[in-house]
Write a protein that holds these residues in place. Structure first.
Motif, mmCIF file in Angstrom:
data_model
loop_
_atom_site.group_PDB
_atom_site.id
_atom_site.type_symbol
_atom_site.label_atom_id
_atom_site.label_comp_id
_atom_site.label_asym_id
_atom_site.label_seq_id
_atom_site.Cartn_x
_atom_site.Cartn_y
_atom_site.Cartn_z
ATOM 1 N N GLY A 21 0.804 -1.226 0.000
ATOM 2 C CA GLY A 21 0.000 0.000 0.000
ATOM 3 C C GLY A 21 0.830 1.264 0.000
ATOM 4 N N HIS A 22 2.162 1.102 -0.173
ATOM 5 C CA HIS A 22 3.020 2.293 -0.270
ATOM 6 C C HIS A 22 3.633 2.371 -1.671
ATOM 7 C CE1 HIS A 22 2.810 1.109 3.944
ATOM 8 N NE2 HIS A 22 2.753 2.402 4.156
ATOM 9 N N ASP A 23 2.792 2.022 -2.651
ATOM 10 C CA ASP A 23 3.277 1.943 -4.026
ATOM 11 C C ASP A 23 3.317 3.320 -4.693
ATOM 12 O OD1 ASP A 23 0.595 2.399 -4.188
ATOM 13 O OD2 ASP A 23 0.095 0.574 -5.282
ATOM 14 N N ALA A 25 1.342 4.663 -6.806
ATOM 15 C CA ALA A 25 0.043 5.349 -6.807
ATOM 16 C C ALA A 25 -0.143 6.129 -5.493
ATOM 17 C CB ALA A 25 -1.082 4.334 -6.999
ATOM 18 N N HIS A 26 0.344 5.570 -4.386
ATOM 19 C CA HIS A 26 0.271 6.275 -3.087
ATOM 20 C C HIS A 26 1.158 7.525 -3.128
ATOM 21 C CE1 HIS A 26 0.677 7.261 1.121
ATOM 22 N NE2 HIS A 26 1.940 6.894 1.137
ATOM 23 N N ALA A 27 2.324 7.409 -3.725
ATOM 24 C CA ALA A 27 3.224 8.566 -3.829
ATOM 25 C C ALA A 27 2.578 9.659 -4.689
ATOM 26 C CB ALA A 27 4.562 8.132 -4.429
ATOM 27 N N LEU A 56 9.077 10.884 -2.856
ATOM 28 C CA LEU A 56 10.169 10.047 -2.325
ATOM 29 C C LEU A 56 9.945 9.582 -0.889
ATOM 30 C CD1 LEU A 56 13.131 12.216 -3.701
ATOM 31 C CD2 LEU A 56 12.319 10.021 -4.627
ATOM 32 N N HIS A 57 8.836 10.019 -0.256
ATOM 33 C CA HIS A 57 8.771 9.899 1.205
ATOM 34 C C HIS A 57 8.826 8.471 1.750
ATOM 35 C CE1 HIS A 57 4.425 9.222 0.605
ATOM 36 N NE2 HIS A 57 4.461 8.645 1.796
ATOM 37 N N ASP A 58 8.387 7.475 0.979
ATOM 38 C CA ASP A 58 8.370 6.110 1.530
ATOM 39 C C ASP A 58 9.576 5.267 1.099
ATOM 40 O OD1 ASP A 58 6.244 5.839 3.324
ATOM 41 O OD2 ASP A 58 4.780 5.709 1.694
ATOM 42 N N ILE A 59 10.405 5.807 0.220
ATOM 43 C CA ILE A 59 11.484 5.003 -0.376
ATOM 44 C C ILE A 59 12.545 4.558 0.637
ATOM 45 C CG2 ILE A 59 13.487 5.312 -1.930
ATOM 46 C CD1 ILE A 59 11.537 6.425 -3.944
ATOM 47 N N ALA A 122 -0.499 15.359 3.894
ATOM 48 C CA ALA A 122 -0.953 14.658 2.690
ATOM 49 C C ALA A 122 -0.844 13.144 2.897
ATOM 50 C CB ALA A 122 -0.118 15.102 1.497
ATOM 51 N N ASP A 123 0.261 12.698 3.479
ATOM 52 C CA ASP A 123 0.472 11.265 3.736
ATOM 53 C C ASP A 123 -0.539 10.755 4.762
ATOM 54 O OD1 ASP A 123 1.869 8.817 3.466
ATOM 55 O OD2 ASP A 123 3.119 9.260 5.206
ATOM 56 N N ARG A 124 -0.840 11.578 5.741
ATOM 57 C CA ARG A 124 -1.817 11.177 6.763
ATOM 58 C C ARG A 124 -3.218 11.093 6.172
ATOM 59 N NH1 ARG A 124 0.635 15.072 11.541
ATOM 60 N NH2 ARG A 124 2.055 13.520 12.406
ATOM 61 N N LEU A 134 -8.980 0.663 2.739
ATOM 62 C CA LEU A 134 -8.440 -0.354 1.827
ATOM 63 C C LEU A 134 -6.941 -0.547 2.035
ATOM 64 C CD1 LEU A 134 -10.382 0.534 -1.429
ATOM 65 C CD2 LEU A 134 -10.609 -1.537 -0.064
ATOM 66 N N ARG A 135 -6.220 0.554 2.255
ATOM 67 C CA ARG A 135 -4.764 0.425 2.443
ATOM 68 C C ARG A 135 -4.448 -0.359 3.718
ATOM 69 N NH1 ARG A 135 -1.730 5.357 2.860
ATOM 70 N NH2 ARG A 135 0.127 4.125 2.428
ATOM 71 N N ALA A 136 -5.214 -0.121 4.784
ATOM 72 C CA ALA A 136 -4.967 -0.846 6.034
ATOM 73 C C ALA A 136 -5.224 -2.349 5.826
ATOM 74 C CB ALA A 136 -5.833 -0.289 7.156
HETATM 75 NI NI NI Z 1 3.274 7.181 2.804
#
Ligand code: NI
Ligand code: ADP
Length: 213
Positions: A21-23, A25-27, A56-59, A122-124, A134-136
């Protein structure tokens, strides 16, 4: 090529294998929500730093990579190679190192710049609402967590290690997701966060009702 385009491609490549769920599309959605926050709240910021950090935030996160340190070194090198100034590199890395819920809760997170606060909201927002539900569930499936178990109560975690231990999808709503609207930095983030949380509470009412049969 424009710097931001190179960064978007880098995010796409590095998130291609992501299945929790951190793909990419999420970015992308994080980036769109960050733009929405800037517009709605009328904020004066460095748009490049916001967009770059959103993509880049989840990379370099331990959820996405088994070696966050190495991912960070690779990212720093990449940003230097596409001619980001050292101020830009530091601004982006500081944001993405300090924005996560877990670093705010369990580590000594540095105070975020306004650009960082926008990406954090935005991430929250991405963790809330229909998409958040759905992500959870998607994250839970990837980690072998059960959806719901009335015998397991939600926890108040004190260490990141405990936080990363398997919980249930529904418990995650109480353990993290419902806490997010109060933690928002921006007006749009707060207002939209409350709206999305209300929808999730409605969803839970239906969920519990189905289980009373
Ligand atoms: Ni994130
Ligand atoms: P952060 O990166 O801000 O520390 P988390 O690690 O809590 O955030 O995770 C980001 C997203 O991953 C959450 O919003 C949620 O969708 C999902 N997630 C994380 N932990 C869990 C969990 N235990 N159960 C279900 N979903 C989770």
């Amino acid at each position: 090529m424009e710097k931001i385009k190179c960064i978007i491609s880098y995010a796409q490549e590095n998130l291609a294998q992501e299945k929790t769920g951190h793909d990419f599309a999420h970015a992308q959605r994080t980036s769109s929500l960050a733009e929405k926050i800037i517009k709605t709240d009328g904020l004066q910021v460095d748009d490049f730093i916001v967009m770059a950090s959103a993509y880049l935030h989840d990379i370099i996160d331990d959820k996405v990579t088994s070696d966050p340190e190495k991912a960070q070194q690779k990212l720093r090198l990449f940003l230097q190679q596409i001619d980001c100034s050292s101020t830009e590199v530091e601004a982006i890395l500081t944001i993405i190192q300090n924005l996560s819920f877990s670093s705010e809760k369990f580590a000594e997170a540095k105070p975020l710049s306004l650009e960082g606060k926008i990406v954090q909201d935005a991430d929250r927002l991405e963790a809330l609402g229909a998409g958040g539900i759905l992500r959870a569930a998607y994250f839970s499936g990837a980690h072998g967590q059960t959806i719901y178990d009335p015998n397991i109560s939600p926890q108040d975690f004190h260490t990141k290690e405990d936080y990363r231990k398997p919980s249930t999808t529904i418990n995650h709503f109480y353990e993290k997701l419902f806490l997010l609207p109060e933690m928002m930095n921006t007006s749009y983030g707060k207002k939209e966060g409350i709206r999305r949380k209300t929808f999730m509470q409605e969803f839970l009412r239906e969920f519990y009702q189905e289980r009373q049969v």
